[in-house]
Design a protein around this motif. Structure first.
Motif, PDB file in Angstrom:
ATOM      1  N   GLU A 124       1.733  13.842 -26.242  1.00  0.00           N
ATOM      2  CA  GLU A 124       1.650  14.412 -27.577  1.00  0.00           C
ATOM      3  C   GLU A 124       2.741  13.819 -28.444  1.00  0.00           C
ATOM      4  O   GLU A 124       3.853  13.597 -27.989  1.00  0.00           O
ATOM      5  CB  GLU A 124       1.762  15.937 -27.525  1.00  0.00           C
ATOM      6  CG  GLU A 124       0.594  16.557 -26.798  1.00  0.00           C
ATOM      7  CD  GLU A 124       0.538  18.056 -26.914  1.00  0.00           C
ATOM      8  OE1 GLU A 124      -0.576  18.571 -27.005  1.00  0.00           O
ATOM      9  OE2 GLU A 124       1.596  18.704 -26.912  1.00  0.00           O
ATOM     10  N   TYR A 183      -0.667  13.550 -32.741  1.00  0.00           N
ATOM     11  CA  TYR A 183      -1.653  13.093 -31.762  1.00  0.00           C
ATOM     12  C   TYR A 183      -1.504  13.891 -30.480  1.00  0.00           C
ATOM     13  O   TYR A 183      -0.391  14.192 -30.054  1.00  0.00           O
ATOM     14  CB  TYR A 183      -1.469  11.608 -31.443  1.00  0.00           C
ATOM     15  CG  TYR A 183      -2.524  11.098 -30.503  1.00  0.00           C
ATOM     16  CD1 TYR A 183      -3.759  10.701 -30.976  1.00  0.00           C
ATOM     17  CD2 TYR A 183      -2.310  11.080 -29.129  1.00  0.00           C
ATOM     18  CE1 TYR A 183      -4.756  10.271 -30.114  1.00  0.00           C
ATOM     19  CE2 TYR A 183      -3.289  10.648 -28.263  1.00  0.00           C
ATOM     20  CZ  TYR A 183      -4.507  10.254 -28.764  1.00  0.00           C
ATOM     21  OH  TYR A 183      -5.504   9.832 -27.915  1.00  0.00           O
ATOM     22  N   LYS A 236      -3.203  13.645 -26.569  1.00  0.00           N
ATOM     23  CA  LYS A 236      -4.121  13.080 -25.576  1.00  0.00           C
ATOM     24  C   LYS A 236      -4.889  14.201 -24.888  1.00  0.00           C
ATOM     25  O   LYS A 236      -6.035  14.014 -24.479  1.00  0.00           O
ATOM     26  CB  LYS A 236      -3.358  12.249 -24.556  1.00  0.00           C
ATOM     27  CG  LYS A 236      -4.260  11.601 -23.531  1.00  0.00           C
ATOM     28  CD  LYS A 236      -3.468  10.798 -22.529  1.00  0.00           C
ATOM     29  CE  LYS A 236      -4.415  10.310 -21.446  1.00  0.00           C
ATOM     30  NZ  LYS A 236      -3.841  10.444 -20.135  1.00  0.00           N
ATOM     31  N   THR A 273      -7.867  14.709 -27.241  1.00  0.00           N
ATOM     32  CA  THR A 273      -8.807  13.590 -27.384  1.00  0.00           C
ATOM     33  C   THR A 273      -9.303  13.047 -26.054  1.00  0.00           C
ATOM     34  O   THR A 273     -10.373  12.456 -25.994  1.00  0.00           O
ATOM     35  CB  THR A 273      -8.171  12.423 -28.155  1.00  0.00           C
ATOM     36  OG1 THR A 273      -7.107  11.878 -27.361  1.00  0.00           O
ATOM     37  CG2 THR A 273      -7.656  12.857 -29.513  1.00  0.00           C
ATOM     38  N   GLU A 308      -8.027  10.530 -24.682  1.00  0.00           N
ATOM     39  CA  GLU A 308      -7.796   9.087 -24.744  1.00  0.00           C
ATOM     40  C   GLU A 308      -6.331   8.789 -24.999  1.00  0.00           C
ATOM     41  O   GLU A 308      -5.667   9.508 -25.751  1.00  0.00           O
ATOM     42  CB  GLU A 308      -8.612   8.462 -25.874  1.00  0.00           C
ATOM     43  CG  GLU A 308     -10.102   8.634 -25.703  1.00  0.00           C
ATOM     44  CD  GLU A 308     -10.878   8.056 -26.871  1.00  0.00           C
ATOM     45  OE1 GLU A 308     -10.265   7.455 -27.778  1.00  0.00           O
ATOM     46  OE2 GLU A 308     -12.100   8.214 -26.883  1.00  0.00           O
ATOM     47  N   PRO A 347      -3.398   6.939 -26.836  1.00  0.00           N
ATOM     48  CA  PRO A 347      -3.369   6.496 -28.234  1.00  0.00           C
ATOM     49  C   PRO A 347      -3.157   4.995 -28.413  1.00  0.00           C
ATOM     50  O   PRO A 347      -2.519   4.354 -27.597  1.00  0.00           O
ATOM     51  CB  PRO A 347      -2.189   7.261 -28.815  1.00  0.00           C
ATOM     52  CG  PRO A 347      -1.275   7.457 -27.659  1.00  0.00           C
ATOM     53  CD  PRO A 347      -2.186   7.676 -26.478  1.00  0.00           C
ATOM     54  N   ASP A 348      -3.677   4.482 -29.489  1.00  0.00           N
ATOM     55  CA  ASP A 348      -3.449   3.108 -29.919  1.00  0.00           C
ATOM     56  C   ASP A 348      -2.100   3.066 -30.636  1.00  0.00           C
ATOM     57  O   ASP A 348      -1.835   3.890 -31.516  1.00  0.00           O
ATOM     58  CB  ASP A 348      -4.575   2.699 -30.878  1.00  0.00           C
ATOM     59  CG  ASP A 348      -4.307   1.378 -31.539  1.00  0.00           C
ATOM     60  OD1 ASP A 348      -4.377   0.353 -30.838  1.00  0.00           O
ATOM     61  OD2 ASP A 348      -4.015   1.386 -32.748  1.00  0.00           O
ATOM     62  N   GLU A 349      -1.240   2.122 -30.254  1.00  0.00           N
ATOM     63  CA  GLU A 349       0.109   2.064 -30.834  1.00  0.00           C
ATOM     64  C   GLU A 349       0.084   1.866 -32.349  1.00  0.00           C
ATOM     65  O   GLU A 349       0.877   2.451 -33.072  1.00  0.00           O
ATOM     66  CB  GLU A 349       0.934   0.973 -30.160  1.00  0.00           C
ATOM     67  CG  GLU A 349       1.306   1.325 -28.742  1.00  0.00           C
ATOM     68  CD  GLU A 349       2.141   0.260 -28.081  1.00  0.00           C
ATOM     69  OE1 GLU A 349       2.302  -0.846 -28.624  1.00  0.00           O
ATOM     70  OE2 GLU A 349       2.645   0.549 -26.975  1.00  0.00           O
ATOM     71  N   ALA A 361      -2.233   2.833 -34.436  1.00  0.00           N
ATOM     72  CA  ALA A 361      -2.653   4.101 -35.047  1.00  0.00           C
ATOM     73  C   ALA A 361      -1.505   5.107 -35.050  1.00  0.00           C
ATOM     74  O   ALA A 361      -1.329   5.847 -36.014  1.00  0.00           O
ATOM     75  CB  ALA A 361      -3.852   4.665 -34.300  1.00  0.00           C
ATOM     76  N   MET A 362      -0.715   5.116 -33.979  1.00  0.00           N
ATOM     77  CA  MET A 362       0.427   6.033 -33.915  1.00  0.00           C
ATOM     78  C   MET A 362       1.474   5.669 -34.969  1.00  0.00           C
ATOM     79  O   MET A 362       2.026   6.534 -35.633  1.00  0.00           O
ATOM     80  CB  MET A 362       1.075   6.011 -32.529  1.00  0.00           C
ATOM     81  CG  MET A 362       0.197   6.524 -31.411  1.00  0.00           C
ATOM     82  SD  MET A 362      -0.290   8.246 -31.581  1.00  0.00           S
ATOM     83  CE  MET A 362      -1.845   8.080 -32.431  1.00  0.00           C
TER      84      MET A 362
END
Length: 64
Positions: A29, A38, A40, A43, A45, A47-49, A51-52
């Motif tokens: 999180e 975010y 996990k 979702t 999934e 996370p995409d770096e 996107a973070m």
């Protein structure tokens, strides 16, 4: 490069501190100023770096 390194390198002027707390059970999180950015657990999934980075920048921009 780790997510923490990416955040510190890209947002060094906006981040005054960064705390990493190990989780269990696949939890990941990301919160910024007590706002959950975010989860996990929600979702399912990792996370995409990029996107973070954008999510953290967005919160920092909102709060400045």
């Amino acid at each position: 490069m780790s997510l923490s390194s990416l955040l510190l390198n890209e947002l060094k002027r906006g981040i005054t501190s960064l705390e990493m707390i190990p989780g269990t059970g696949g939890a990941f999180e990301l919160t910024v100023d007590d706002e959950l950015v975010y989860s996990k657990l929600e979702t399912g999934e990792f996370p995409d770096e990029g996107a973070m980075l954008r999510a953290v920048q967005g919160v920092l921009d909102q709060n400045s």
